[in-house]
Design an enzyme around this catalytic site. Sequence first.
Site, PDB file in Angstrom:
ATOM      1  CD  GLN A 135      20.179  13.068 -11.473  1.00  0.00           C
ATOM      2  OE1 GLN A 135      20.279  12.937 -12.697  1.00  0.00           O
ATOM      3  NE2 GLN A 135      19.594  12.167 -10.714  1.00  0.00           N
ATOM      4  CG  ASP A 156      12.638  11.430  -7.788  1.00  0.00           C
ATOM      5  OD1 ASP A 156      12.670  11.513  -9.029  1.00  0.00           O
ATOM      6  OD2 ASP A 156      13.649  11.532  -7.080  1.00  0.00           O
ATOM      7  NE  ARG A 179      12.087   7.836  -6.886  1.00  0.00           N
ATOM      8  CZ  ARG A 179      12.669   7.650  -5.695  1.00  0.00           C
ATOM      9  NH1 ARG A 179      12.000   7.084  -4.715  1.00  0.00           N
ATOM     10  NH2 ARG A 179      13.914   8.035  -5.503  1.00  0.00           N
TER      11      ARG A 179
HETATM   12  C1  S3P Z   1      18.384  13.875  -7.744  1.00  0.00           C
HETATM   13  C2  S3P Z   1      17.820  14.801  -8.591  1.00  0.00           C
HETATM   14  C3  S3P Z   1      16.604  14.534  -9.383  1.00  0.00           C
HETATM   15  C4  S3P Z   1      15.858  13.297  -8.888  1.00  0.00           C
HETATM   16  C5  S3P Z   1      16.781  12.156  -8.583  1.00  0.00           C
HETATM   17  C6  S3P Z   1      17.791  12.549  -7.523  1.00  0.00           C
HETATM   18  C7  S3P Z   1      19.608  14.240  -7.008  1.00  0.00           C
HETATM   19  O1  S3P Z   1      16.987  14.310 -10.721  1.00  0.00           O
HETATM   20  O2  S3P Z   1      14.891  12.876  -9.826  1.00  0.00           O
HETATM   21  O3  S3P Z   1      16.059  11.019  -8.131  1.00  0.00           O
HETATM   22  O4  S3P Z   1      19.959  13.529  -6.040  1.00  0.00           O
HETATM   23  O5  S3P Z   1      20.233  15.254  -7.355  1.00  0.00           O
HETATM   24  P1  S3P Z   1      17.145  15.537 -11.797  1.00  0.00           P
HETATM   25  O6  S3P Z   1      18.255  16.387 -11.364  1.00  0.00           O
HETATM   26  O7  S3P Z   1      17.447  14.850 -13.105  1.00  0.00           O
HETATM   27  O8  S3P Z   1      15.814  16.221 -11.790  1.00  0.00           O
END
Ligand code: S3P
Length: 446
Positions: free
Chosen positions: A177, A328, A403
């Site tokens: 993210q 996740d 989840r």
């Molecule tokens: C995601 C990145 C992950 C994941 C989330 C989706 C994404 O989060 O847990 O469900 O689509 O980039 P983080 O980047 O905070 O690890």
Amino acid sequence: MAHAQHPTPVTARASGPLSGRVRVPGDKSISHRAMIFGLLAIGETKVTGLLEGEDVLRTADAARALGAIVHHDGPGAWRVQGVGVGGLREPAGLLDFGNAGTGSRLMMGVCGAHPITTTFDGDASLRKRPMRRILDPLELMGATILSQEEGGRVPLTIRGPKEALPITYRTPVASAQIKSAVLLAGLAAPGETTVIETEATRDHTEKMLAHFGAEVRVTPEGAHGRRIVLKGQPELQAAPIVVPADPSSAAFPLVAALIVPGSDILIESVMTNPLRSGLLTTLREMGADITVESEANEGGETVATLRVRAGALKGVEVPPERAPSMIDEYPVLAVAASFATGTTRMQGLQELRVKESDRLAAVEAGLKAAGVTCRIEGDDLVVEGGNGTVAGGGTAATHLDHRIAMSFLVMGLATQKPMQVDDGAMIATSFPTFIGLMNGLGAEIA
Ligand code: S3P
């Protein structure tokens, strides 16, 4: 604050063997990005297989508020008429992302690099989640944070600069993210924006940048990391997107079939991107009977139809560097570990504390409510397996976390006494068809 006032308890009880063939909904990460790239492209982006979960629908609403024209043509089929990089409209009201961390953080990257003022908000879960990790690089790129809750939480308001500055940014934690927010912001900046990650995380943003015609270079960095260099201010061209089935959703019927004695199921066309496949690796190390029936390519990703049969599992050590590829999936892995023989130690789970809930605490509490012996040691979760037998009979508190809800419902399909979750409403954020799909395999969830 959807759902907070109306919890919907759901119960799962011991089922007969699961059997049948299912396809889980489209990948959540790719679905959010489909809407965002559709918004940023010139022309019409056609999407098939979109996850129509509440989280993604919030991102679709935000894309509309920022100027896109979004059509829903039928199940999973959407069209997005974009405004182009630099063409965003200032939204008339605040953007409410509900429960969606991905949608809100990626859109902060988009909006924070454009000369508009945008307010972000969400539900009680999103309001607890740290956004400083996104605001810090955006400030370096010239954004101003006009207001924020303590510690950089939503509701918050960002004003983007006239022209964003390109930066070189090393992500402080392994997070797709953060990486994606910086790259999306970099689209609006002249010159090259670089993101360096020490541990490689899911690469959907990089792949989509290339798919929409941006110049992006990805090279290895250190033992497990990557360096991503994006040339700013491209003209993104609309491109069709086929969303493959979500491995993070497939994890639930998959683990259910492993722990419910006598089960034998097929899960169709699950995305097997190696940056998302840590759960499969771990379950195979535990001795799980998972075979690939067929493989294909969907939308630039390898997909596999998996045959999953119940059988004995053994406890394993899950190394910390595997976390990004299964971030996740730890709650449902902890469920599998509860039925294994021996101890499972999952290492380096600090990021679980800042998900839709504090997942480390929520998993530990739920496992204890089911009579499982487990403990948190630093950033590790240690689960003592019950050798095929788990008492159940408790209620798991879900803390607005889809989840956590689905993991403990999967558990209840194989516990001696039923397992209840206090609220199943949030399941609709990522897997709205979960209960029907599971019951179609023979599960007893109501
Ligand atoms: C995601 C990145 C992950 C994941 C989330 C989706 C994404 O989060 O847990 O469900 O689509 O980039 P983080 O980047 O905070 O690890």
